[in-house]
Design a protein around this motif. Sequence first.
Motif, PDB file in Angstrom:
ATOM      1  N   PRO A  74       0.825  -1.212   0.000  1.00 31.36           N
ATOM      2  CA  PRO A  74       0.000   0.000   0.000  1.00 31.36           C
ATOM      3  C   PRO A  74       0.861   1.265   0.000  1.00 31.36           C
ATOM      4  CG  PRO A  74      -0.835  -1.585   1.593  1.00 31.36           C
ATOM      5  CD  PRO A  74       0.479  -2.123   1.109  1.00 31.36           C
ATOM      6  N   ALA A  75       0.337   2.314  -0.609  1.00 36.22           N
ATOM      7  CA  ALA A  75       1.073   3.577  -0.667  1.00 36.22           C
ATOM      8  C   ALA A  75       1.268   4.181   0.719  1.00 36.22           C
ATOM      9  CB  ALA A  75       0.334   4.561  -1.571  1.00 36.22           C
ATOM     10  N   THR A  76       0.295   3.963   1.602  1.00 39.51           N
ATOM     11  CA  THR A  76       0.368   4.474   2.968  1.00 39.51           C
ATOM     12  C   THR A  76       0.355   3.300   3.930  1.00 39.51           C
ATOM     13  OG1 THR A  76      -0.793   6.513   2.384  1.00 39.51           O
ATOM     14  CG2 THR A  76      -0.749   5.901   4.720  1.00 39.51           C
ATOM     15  N   VAL A  77       1.385   3.209   4.764  1.00 37.66           N
ATOM     16  CA  VAL A  77       1.506   2.149   5.764  1.00 37.66           C
ATOM     17  C   VAL A  77       1.758   2.799   7.118  1.00 37.66           C
ATOM     18  CG1 VAL A  77       2.904   0.214   6.574  1.00 37.66           C
ATOM     19  CG2 VAL A  77       2.379   0.434   4.134  1.00 37.66           C
ATOM     20  N   ALA A  78       0.950   2.448   8.102  1.00 33.14           N
ATOM     21  CA  ALA A  78       1.110   3.005   9.445  1.00 33.14           C
ATOM     22  C   ALA A  78       0.828   1.917  10.474  1.00 33.14           C
ATOM     23  CB  ALA A  78       0.162   4.192   9.654  1.00 33.14           C
ATOM     24  N   ALA A  79       1.312   2.137  11.685  1.00 38.25           N
ATOM     25  CA  ALA A  79       1.095   1.189  12.771  1.00 38.25           C
ATOM     26  C   ALA A  79       1.093   1.930  14.096  1.00 38.25           C
ATOM     27  CB  ALA A  79       2.176   0.104  12.772  1.00 38.25           C
ATOM     28  N   THR A  80       0.493   1.300  15.103  1.00 37.63           N
ATOM     29  CA  THR A  80       0.564   1.815  16.468  1.00 37.63           C
ATOM     30  C   THR A  80       1.114   0.717  17.370  1.00 37.63           C
ATOM     31  OG1 THR A  80      -1.653   1.097  17.175  1.00 37.63           O
ATOM     32  CG2 THR A  80      -1.480   3.243  16.070  1.00 37.63           C
ATOM     33  N   GLU A  81       1.728   1.127  18.461  1.00 38.44           N
ATOM     34  CA  GLU A  81       2.220   0.190  19.476  1.00 38.44           C
ATOM     35  C   GLU A  81       2.198   0.906  20.821  1.00 38.44           C
ATOM     36  OE1 GLU A  81       3.810  -2.898  21.709  1.00 38.44           O
ATOM     37  OE2 GLU A  81       2.636  -2.820  19.883  1.00 38.44           O
ATOM     38  N   LEU A  89      12.007  -1.187  17.229  1.00 41.66           N
ATOM     39  CA  LEU A  89      12.009  -2.428  16.455  1.00 41.66           C
ATOM     40  C   LEU A  89      10.939  -2.382  15.374  1.00 41.66           C
ATOM     41  CD1 LEU A  89      12.957  -5.326  15.966  1.00 41.66           C
ATOM     42  CD2 LEU A  89      11.383  -6.071  17.770  1.00 41.66           C
ATOM     43  N   ALA A  90       9.748  -1.927  15.726  1.00 48.25           N
ATOM     44  CA  ALA A  90       8.666  -1.830  14.748  1.00 48.25           C
ATOM     45  C   ALA A  90       9.014  -0.830  13.648  1.00 48.25           C
ATOM     46  CB  ALA A  90       7.362  -1.426  15.445  1.00 48.25           C
ATOM     47  N   ARG A  91       9.602   0.285  14.015  1.00 43.15           N
ATOM     48  CA  ARG A  91       9.976   1.275  12.999  1.00 43.15           C
ATOM     49  C   ARG A  91      11.019   0.712  12.043  1.00 43.15           C
ATOM     50  NH1 ARG A  91       9.993   6.422  17.226  1.00 43.15           N
ATOM     51  NH2 ARG A  91       7.745   6.865  17.014  1.00 43.15           N
ATOM     52  N   ALA A  92      11.968  -0.037  12.581  1.00 42.52           N
ATOM     53  CA  ALA A  92      12.988  -0.639  11.718  1.00 42.52           C
ATOM     54  C   ALA A  92      12.367  -1.661  10.768  1.00 42.52           C
ATOM     55  CB  ALA A  92      14.078  -1.290  12.566  1.00 42.52           C
ATOM     56  N   ASN A  93      11.417  -2.452  11.259  1.00 42.08           N
ATOM     57  CA  ASN A  93      10.793  -3.473  10.420  1.00 42.08           C
ATOM     58  C   ASN A  93       9.896  -2.884   9.338  1.00 42.08           C
ATOM     59  OD1 ASN A  93      11.860  -5.907  11.461  1.00 42.08           O
ATOM     60  ND2 ASN A  93      10.454  -5.849  13.194  1.00 42.08           N
ATOM     61  N   LEU A  94       9.252  -1.754   9.625  1.00 40.03           N
ATOM     62  CA  LEU A  94       8.307  -1.172   8.670  1.00 40.03           C
ATOM     63  C   LEU A  94       8.912  -0.067   7.815  1.00 40.03           C
ATOM     64  CD1 LEU A  94       5.104  -1.103  10.902  1.00 40.03           C
ATOM     65  CD2 LEU A  94       5.727  -2.752   9.140  1.00 40.03           C
ATOM     66  N   ARG A  95      10.126   0.360   8.139  1.00 40.05           N
ATOM     67  CA  ARG A  95      10.774   1.428   7.369  1.00 40.05           C
ATOM     68  C   ARG A  95      10.918   1.085   5.887  1.00 40.05           C
ATOM     69  NH1 ARG A  95      15.006   2.092  10.525  1.00 40.05           N
ATOM     70  NH2 ARG A  95      13.817   3.503  11.883  1.00 40.05           N
ATOM     71  N   PRO A  96      11.263  -0.153   5.521  1.00 45.84           N
ATOM     72  CA  PRO A  96      11.399  -0.451   4.087  1.00 45.84           C
ATOM     73  C   PRO A  96      10.115  -0.239   3.280  1.00 45.84           C
ATOM     74  CG  PRO A  96      12.431  -2.163   5.405  1.00 45.84           C
ATOM     75  CD  PRO A  96      11.671  -1.302   6.353  1.00 45.84           C
ATOM     76  N   PHE A  97       8.987  -0.148   3.955  1.00 45.35           N
ATOM     77  CA  PHE A  97       7.700   0.033   3.272  1.00 45.35           C
ATOM     78  C   PHE A  97       7.162   1.452   3.446  1.00 45.35           C
ATOM     79  CE2 PHE A  97       8.241  -4.230   5.020  1.00 45.35           C
ATOM     80  CZ  PHE A  97       8.350  -4.960   3.845  1.00 45.35           C
ATOM     81  N   GLY A  98       8.027   2.345   3.927  1.00 48.77           N
ATOM     82  CA  GLY A  98       7.613   3.715   4.171  1.00 48.77           C
ATOM     83  C   GLY A  98       6.670   3.849   5.345  1.00 48.77           C
ATOM     84  N   GLY A  99       6.690   2.858   6.239  1.00 47.11           N
ATOM     85  CA  GLY A  99       5.745   2.838   7.345  1.00 47.11           C
ATOM     86  C   GLY A  99       6.129   3.744   8.495  1.00 47.11           C
ATOM     87  N   SER A 100       5.129   4.316   9.136  1.00 45.79           N
ATOM     88  CA  SER A 100       5.311   5.102  10.350  1.00 45.79           C
ATOM     89  C   SER A 100       4.724   4.330  11.516  1.00 45.79           C
ATOM     90  CB  SER A 100       4.626   6.466  10.232  1.00 45.79           C
ATOM     91  OG  SER A 100       3.221   6.300  10.075  1.00 45.79           O
ATOM     92  N   VAL A 101       5.315   4.502  12.697  1.00 51.22           N
ATOM     93  CA  VAL A 101       4.837   3.807  13.901  1.00 51.22           C
ATOM     94  C   VAL A 101       4.641   4.834  15.002  1.00 51.22           C
ATOM     95  CG1 VAL A 101       5.263   1.994  15.588  1.00 51.22           C
ATOM     96  CG2 VAL A 101       6.108   1.722  13.245  1.00 51.22           C
ATOM     97  N   ALA A 102       3.436   4.902  15.547  1.00 48.16           N
ATOM     98  CA  ALA A 102       3.119   5.862  16.604  1.00 48.16           C
ATOM     99  C   ALA A 102       2.988   5.135  17.938  1.00 48.16           C
ATOM    100  CB  ALA A 102       1.816   6.588  16.283  1.00 48.16           C
ATOM    101  N   LEU A 103       3.560   5.747  18.977  1.00 47.84           N
ATOM    102  CA  LEU A 103       3.395   5.236  20.335  1.00 47.84           C
ATOM    103  C   LEU A 103       2.031   5.690  20.849  1.00 47.84           C
ATOM    104  CD1 LEU A 103       4.569   3.853  22.871  1.00 47.84           C
ATOM    105  CD2 LEU A 103       5.551   6.070  23.505  1.00 47.84           C
ATOM    106  N   VAL A 104       1.123   4.715  21.033  1.00 48.68           N
ATOM    107  CA  VAL A 104      -0.252   5.034  21.408  1.00 48.68           C
ATOM    108  C   VAL A 104      -0.689   4.061  22.495  1.00 48.68           C
ATOM    109  CG1 VAL A 104      -2.639   5.256  20.615  1.00 48.68           C
ATOM    110  CG2 VAL A 104      -0.751   5.807  19.055  1.00 48.68           C
ATOM    111  N   ALA A 105      -1.174   4.570  23.600  1.00 55.31           N
ATOM    112  CA  ALA A 105      -1.703   3.713  24.655  1.00 55.31           C
ATOM    113  C   ALA A 105      -2.868   2.894  24.121  1.00 55.31           C
ATOM    114  CB  ALA A 105      -2.153   4.554  25.849  1.00 55.31           C
ATOM    115  N   GLU A 106      -3.030   1.688  24.653  1.00 55.54           N
ATOM    116  CA  GLU A 106      -4.045   0.771  24.131  1.00 55.54           C
ATOM    117  C   GLU A 106      -5.454   1.350  24.182  1.00 55.54           C
ATOM    118  OE1 GLU A 106      -3.386  -2.558  26.599  1.00 55.54           O
ATOM    119  OE2 GLU A 106      -1.673  -3.323  25.455  1.00 55.54           O
ATOM    120  N   ASP A 107      -5.725   2.207  25.177  1.00 55.66           N
ATOM    121  CA  ASP A 107      -7.074   2.747  25.331  1.00 55.66           C
ATOM    122  C   ASP A 107      -7.170   4.206  24.894  1.00 55.66           C
ATOM    123  OD1 ASP A 107      -5.501   3.763  27.334  1.00 55.66           O
ATOM    124  OD2 ASP A 107      -6.926   3.364  28.959  1.00 55.66           O
TER     125      ASP A 107
END
Length: 257
Positions: A74-81, A89-107
């Motif tokens: 996908p052109a836009t890839v994002a994740a939360t943790e 670790l998540a940012r390193a794994n998703l970086r090749p796909f242009g992914g961003s990872v945001a630190l977000v509390a579960e609730d």
Amino acid sequence: MTRSFEQLLAEGMAEPVTGWDFSWLAGRATEERPSWGYARMLTERLGSAAAALDLQTGGGEVFAEVLGSLPRPPATVAATESWPPNIELARANLRPFGGSVALVAEDAALPFEGGTFDLVASRHPTVTDWTEIARVLRPGGRYLSQGIGSGSNRELTEAIMGPVPVDDPTWARQAVAGAEAAGLIVLDLRTESLRAEFHDIGAVVYFLRKVPWTVPGFSVERDRERLAELHERIRAEGQFVAHAERFLIEARKPDPS
């Protein structure tokens, strides 16, 4: 060479538990996989998605593996943790796909505009905020999740904690009710109970550190007596058997057009 109780405890305590990779358990523990094939289903849906979000991604391992199998991610890839040690670790794994990872509390609310994603996925979420999922989905967009059912690994919980209250048997129906209350249309719901085997107490310790909700407040110091009893049981029987409860749910946001 047969390793002692203390040696096995030390092994289970020494291994890092960041990310969502369980490969350290190879040869020490096994768990059946659900028949529906979450990775395959996610691959199919990502293949037609323009913008995708993975909630509570852990170290991003599963999401990255599926993205890497696609001819065109996908052109836009994002994740939360929610757990800070997993973020880099998540940012390193998703970086090749242009992914961003945001630190977000579960609730917490998701830091994305409404109607941003045509696919939201989550493997083994601990909290599912259906209202937020519905908000960030585009009309016609889908949510796909493999969840952990109530009472998962109950046998292991009781081996350490003793008897625990009987779990609510309506947990799968509650997921459907939550999705529908948020305005989503449930397309699929499946449940399975899967055999899990632990072959040494080091594997048990590692698992309880990595999946802490199985035994809240677990520590080797606090639970040493129960661990010793379980160690002897595994030595005598060759394994300890528990059952992991899993469910698959897929829902779609209505498209008024």
